[in-house]
Design a protein around this motif. Structure first.
Motif, PDB file in Angstrom:
ATOM      1  N   GLU A  44     -31.575   6.149  34.176  1.00 54.71           N
ATOM      2  CA  GLU A  44     -32.303   5.535  35.432  1.00 54.71           C
ATOM      3  C   GLU A  44     -31.873   5.870  36.472  1.00 54.71           C
ATOM      4  O   GLU A  44     -31.178   7.039  37.046  1.00 54.71           O
ATOM      5  N   ARG A  45     -33.473   5.915  37.370  1.00 53.52           N
ATOM      6  CA  ARG A  45     -32.784   7.298  38.863  1.00 53.52           C
ATOM      7  C   ARG A  45     -32.212   6.573  39.781  1.00 53.52           C
ATOM      8  O   ARG A  45     -32.084   5.017  39.310  1.00 53.52           O
ATOM      9  N   GLU A  46     -30.881   7.049  40.504  1.00 52.26           N
ATOM     10  CA  GLU A  46     -30.671   6.038  41.143  1.00 52.26           C
ATOM     11  C   GLU A  46     -30.859   5.911  42.754  1.00 52.26           C
ATOM     12  O   GLU A  46     -30.601   7.578  42.959  1.00 52.26           O
ATOM     13  N   LEU A  47     -30.326   5.381  43.473  1.00 57.06           N
ATOM     14  CA  LEU A  47     -30.200   5.938  45.077  1.00 57.06           C
ATOM     15  C   LEU A  47     -28.656   6.719  45.270  1.00 57.06           C
ATOM     16  O   LEU A  47     -27.138   6.147  44.661  1.00 57.06           O
ATOM     17  N   ILE A  48     -28.480   7.826  46.475  1.00 60.44           N
ATOM     18  CA  ILE A  48     -27.804   8.073  46.778  1.00 60.44           C
ATOM     19  C   ILE A  48     -27.717   7.563  47.912  1.00 60.44           C
ATOM     20  O   ILE A  48     -26.054   7.103  48.473  1.00 60.44           O
ATOM     21  N   GLY A  49     -27.635   7.686  48.545  1.00 57.33           N
ATOM     22  CA  GLY A  49     -27.748   7.202  50.345  1.00 57.33           C
ATOM     23  C   GLY A  49     -29.256   6.921  50.848  1.00 57.33           C
ATOM     24  O   GLY A  49     -30.066   7.711  50.529  1.00 57.33           O
ATOM     25  N   SER A  50     -28.766   5.881  51.933  1.00 58.53           N
ATOM     26  CA  SER A  50     -30.093   6.283  52.690  1.00 58.53           C
ATOM     27  C   SER A  50     -30.112   5.900  54.446  1.00 58.53           C
ATOM     28  O   SER A  50     -28.982   5.423  54.949  1.00 58.53           O
ATOM     29  N   THR A  51     -31.022   6.264  54.867  1.00 56.60           N
ATOM     30  CA  THR A  51     -31.245   6.649  56.279  1.00 56.60           C
ATOM     31  C   THR A  51     -32.202   5.602  57.044  1.00 56.60           C
ATOM     32  O   THR A  51     -33.390   5.878  56.603  1.00 56.60           O
ATOM     33  N   ILE A  52     -31.964   5.081  58.251  1.00 52.73           N
ATOM     34  CA  ILE A  52     -32.942   5.465  59.002  1.00 52.73           C
ATOM     35  C   ILE A  52     -33.130   6.295  59.919  1.00 52.73           C
ATOM     36  O   ILE A  52     -32.300   6.951  60.870  1.00 52.73           O
ATOM     37  N   LEU A  53     -34.463   7.673  59.736  1.00 51.13           N
ATOM     38  CA  LEU A  53     -34.807   8.482  61.017  1.00 51.13           C
ATOM     39  C   LEU A  53     -34.089   7.927  62.803  1.00 51.13           C
ATOM     40  O   LEU A  53     -33.236   8.955  63.278  1.00 51.13           O
ATOM     41  N   ALA A  54     -34.634   6.645  62.884  1.00 48.64           N
ATOM     42  CA  ALA A  54     -34.080   7.037  64.282  1.00 48.64           C
ATOM     43  C   ALA A  54     -33.084   6.513  64.972  1.00 48.64           C
ATOM     44  O   ALA A  54     -33.519   6.169  66.283  1.00 48.64           O
ATOM     45  N   VAL A  55     -32.500   5.583  64.139  1.00 51.21           N
ATOM     46  CA  VAL A  55     -30.720   5.692  64.372  1.00 51.21           C
ATOM     47  C   VAL A  55     -30.476   6.640  63.797  1.00 51.21           C
ATOM     48  O   VAL A  55     -28.797   6.392  64.979  1.00 51.21           O
ATOM     49  N   GLY A  56     -29.849   7.121  62.172  1.00 50.29           N
ATOM     50  CA  GLY A  56     -29.019   7.506  62.283  1.00 50.29           C
ATOM     51  C   GLY A  56     -28.488   7.100  60.891  1.00 50.29           C
ATOM     52  O   GLY A  56     -27.803   7.970  60.829  1.00 50.29           O
ATOM     53  N   ASN A  57     -27.959   5.754  61.366  1.00 47.45           N
ATOM     54  CA  ASN A  57     -26.781   5.237  60.124  1.00 47.45           C
ATOM     55  C   ASN A  57     -27.208   5.997  58.551  1.00 47.45           C
ATOM     56  O   ASN A  57     -28.101   5.587  58.332  1.00 47.45           O
ATOM     57  N   VAL A  58     -26.469   5.212  57.659  1.00 51.87           N
ATOM     58  CA  VAL A  58     -26.115   6.682  56.452  1.00 51.87           C
ATOM     59  C   VAL A  58     -25.484   5.598  56.204  1.00 51.87           C
ATOM     60  O   VAL A  58     -24.221   4.545  55.372  1.00 51.87           O
ATOM     61  N   ASP A  59     -26.073   4.514  54.913  1.00 53.60           N
ATOM     62  CA  ASP A  59     -25.616   3.524  53.494  1.00 53.60           C
ATOM     63  C   ASP A  59     -25.576   4.589  51.902  1.00 53.60           C
ATOM     64  O   ASP A  59     -26.788   5.122  51.836  1.00 53.60           O
ATOM     65  N   TYR A  60     -24.497   4.782  52.055  1.00 54.24           N
ATOM     66  CA  TYR A  60     -24.462   5.188  50.390  1.00 54.24           C
ATOM     67  C   TYR A  60     -23.725   4.608  49.275  1.00 54.24           C
ATOM     68  O   TYR A  60     -23.913   3.829  49.539  1.00 54.24           O
ATOM     69  N   ALA A  61     -24.271   5.219  47.659  1.00 54.64           N
ATOM     70  CA  ALA A  61     -23.779   4.241  47.402  1.00 54.64           C
ATOM     71  C   ALA A  61     -22.259   4.537  47.076  1.00 54.64           C
ATOM     72  O   ALA A  61     -22.174   5.445  47.470  1.00 54.64           O
ATOM     73  N   ASP A  62     -21.642   3.705  46.807  1.00 54.85           N
ATOM     74  CA  ASP A  62     -20.271   3.780  46.101  1.00 54.85           C
ATOM     75  C   ASP A  62     -20.064   5.335  45.240  1.00 54.85           C
ATOM     76  O   ASP A  62     -18.570   5.682  45.930  1.00 54.85           O
ATOM     77  N   TYR A  63     -20.340   5.495  44.766  1.00 52.38           N
ATOM     78  CA  TYR A  63     -19.826   6.744  43.895  1.00 52.38           C
ATOM     79  C   TYR A  63     -20.396   8.338  44.769  1.00 52.38           C
ATOM     80  O   TYR A  63     -19.738   8.870  44.137  1.00 52.38           O
ATOM     81  N   ALA A  64     -21.039   7.767  46.125  1.00 48.94           N
ATOM     82  CA  ALA A  64     -21.832   9.443  46.249  1.00 48.94           C
ATOM     83  C   ALA A  64     -21.072   9.108  47.941  1.00 48.94           C
ATOM     84  O   ALA A  64     -20.876  10.223  48.755  1.00 48.94           O
ATOM     85  N   LYS A  65     -19.826   8.018  48.229  1.00 54.39           N
ATOM     86  CA  LYS A  65     -19.394   8.004  49.693  1.00 54.39           C
ATOM     87  C   LYS A  65     -18.473   9.689  50.049  1.00 54.39           C
ATOM     88  O   LYS A  65     -18.264   9.986  50.734  1.00 54.39           O
ATOM     89  N   GLU A  66     -17.819  10.210  48.102  1.00 53.97           N
ATOM     90  CA  GLU A  66     -17.631  10.798  48.845  1.00 53.97           C
ATOM     91  C   GLU A  66     -17.500  12.428  48.850  1.00 53.97           C
ATOM     92  O   GLU A  66     -16.723  13.410  50.109  1.00 53.97           O
ATOM     93  N   ARG A  67     -18.335  12.675  48.115  1.00 52.64           N
ATOM     94  CA  ARG A  67     -18.725  14.243  48.069  1.00 52.64           C
ATOM     95  C   ARG A  67     -20.446  14.347  48.756  1.00 52.64           C
ATOM     96  O   ARG A  67     -20.930  15.853  48.106  1.00 52.64           O
ATOM     97  N   PHE A  68     -20.901  13.669  48.845  1.00 51.67           N
ATOM     98  CA  PHE A  68     -22.224  13.540  49.307  1.00 51.67           C
ATOM     99  C   PHE A  68     -22.796  13.283  50.489  1.00 51.67           C
ATOM    100  O   PHE A  68     -22.343  12.659  51.152  1.00 51.67           O
ATOM    101  N   THR A  69     -23.465  13.674  51.456  1.00 48.38           N
ATOM    102  CA  THR A  69     -23.600  13.627  52.581  1.00 48.38           C
ATOM    103  C   THR A  69     -24.634  13.861  52.896  1.00 48.38           C
ATOM    104  O   THR A  69     -25.505  14.720  52.734  1.00 48.38           O
ATOM    105  N   VAL A  70     -25.191  12.489  54.127  1.00 41.95           N
ATOM    106  CA  VAL A  70     -27.451  12.701  54.841  1.00 41.95           C
ATOM    107  C   VAL A  70     -27.060  12.625  55.667  1.00 41.95           C
ATOM    108  O   VAL A  70     -26.870  12.320  56.505  1.00 41.95           O
ATOM    109  N   THR A  71     -28.129  13.773  56.560  1.00 41.27           N
ATOM    110  CA  THR A  71     -28.162  13.863  57.754  1.00 41.27           C
ATOM    111  C   THR A  71     -29.761  14.074  57.939  1.00 41.27           C
ATOM    112  O   THR A  71     -30.209  13.842  56.580  1.00 41.27           O
ATOM    113  N   SER A  72     -30.199  14.221  58.750  1.00 40.91           N
ATOM    114  CA  SER A  72     -31.617  14.501  59.408  1.00 40.91           C
ATOM    115  C   SER A  72     -31.399  15.191  60.711  1.00 40.91           C
ATOM    116  O   SER A  72     -31.075  15.104  61.472  1.00 40.91           O
TER     117      SER A  72
END
Length: 115
Positions: A44-72
Motif C-alpha cells: 500500500e501507499r504510505e506516508l513518509i512525511g508532511s509539511t506546511i510550506l508556509a510554516v516549514g514544520n515537518v511531521d514524519y512517520a515513525d519509520y522515517a524519522k532517522e533517515r528521511f528529511t523533508v525540506t522546502s
C-alpha cells in the motif's frame, strides 16, 4: 488546483544518499499541506512525511524519522526528500501530494535501490 512534478529518482546503491524534488505550481501553492509518499511493489501507499510550506514544520512517520528529511524552498516552489542510506526494500515509486486531504498528486518518480 496544484500541479506537482517529482524528479530525482533512479538507480541508487544501498547505503548511498539521494534527494528527490517536487516542483509545485498552481494556486496558493505555498499554503498547501504537502506530503511525500511511497508505494513499493505489492504494498500500500504510505506516508513518509508532511509539511506546511508556509510554516516549514515537518511531521514524519515513525519509520522515517532517522533517515528521511523533508525540506522546502518556497522561493523555488519546491519540496525535497532526502533519503540517507536507502535500503533495497525501499525500492518504490515516490510521490508528492498537496492539499489538506492530499487531493493533488504528482505522477511519481521511481527509486530503485540495488543491494
Amino acid at each position: 488546483q496544484v500541479q506537482l512534478v517529482e524528479s530525482g529518482g533512479g538507480l541508487v546503491q544501498a547505503g548511498d544518499s539521494l534527494r528527490l524534488s517536487c516542483l509545485i505550481s498552481g494556486h496558493t501553492a505555498s499554503y498547501h499541506r504537502m506530503g511525500w509518499f511511497r508505494q513499493a511493489p505489492g504494498k500500500e501507499r504510505e506516508l513518509i512525511g508532511s509539511t506546511i510550506l508556509a510554516v516549514g514544520n515537518v511531521d514524519y512517520a515513525d519509520y522515517a524519522k532517522e533517515r528521511f528529511t523533508v525540506t522546502s524552498d518556497t522561493a523555488k516552489n519546491t519540496m525535497y526528500l532526502q533519503i540517507d542510506r536507502p535500503e533495497h526494500e525501499e525500492t518504490a515509486v515516490y510521490y508528492c501530494a498537496a492539499g489538506m486531504e492530499y487531493e493533488d498528486w504528482g505522477a511519481g518518480t521511481q527509486v530503485t535501490v540495488s543491494s
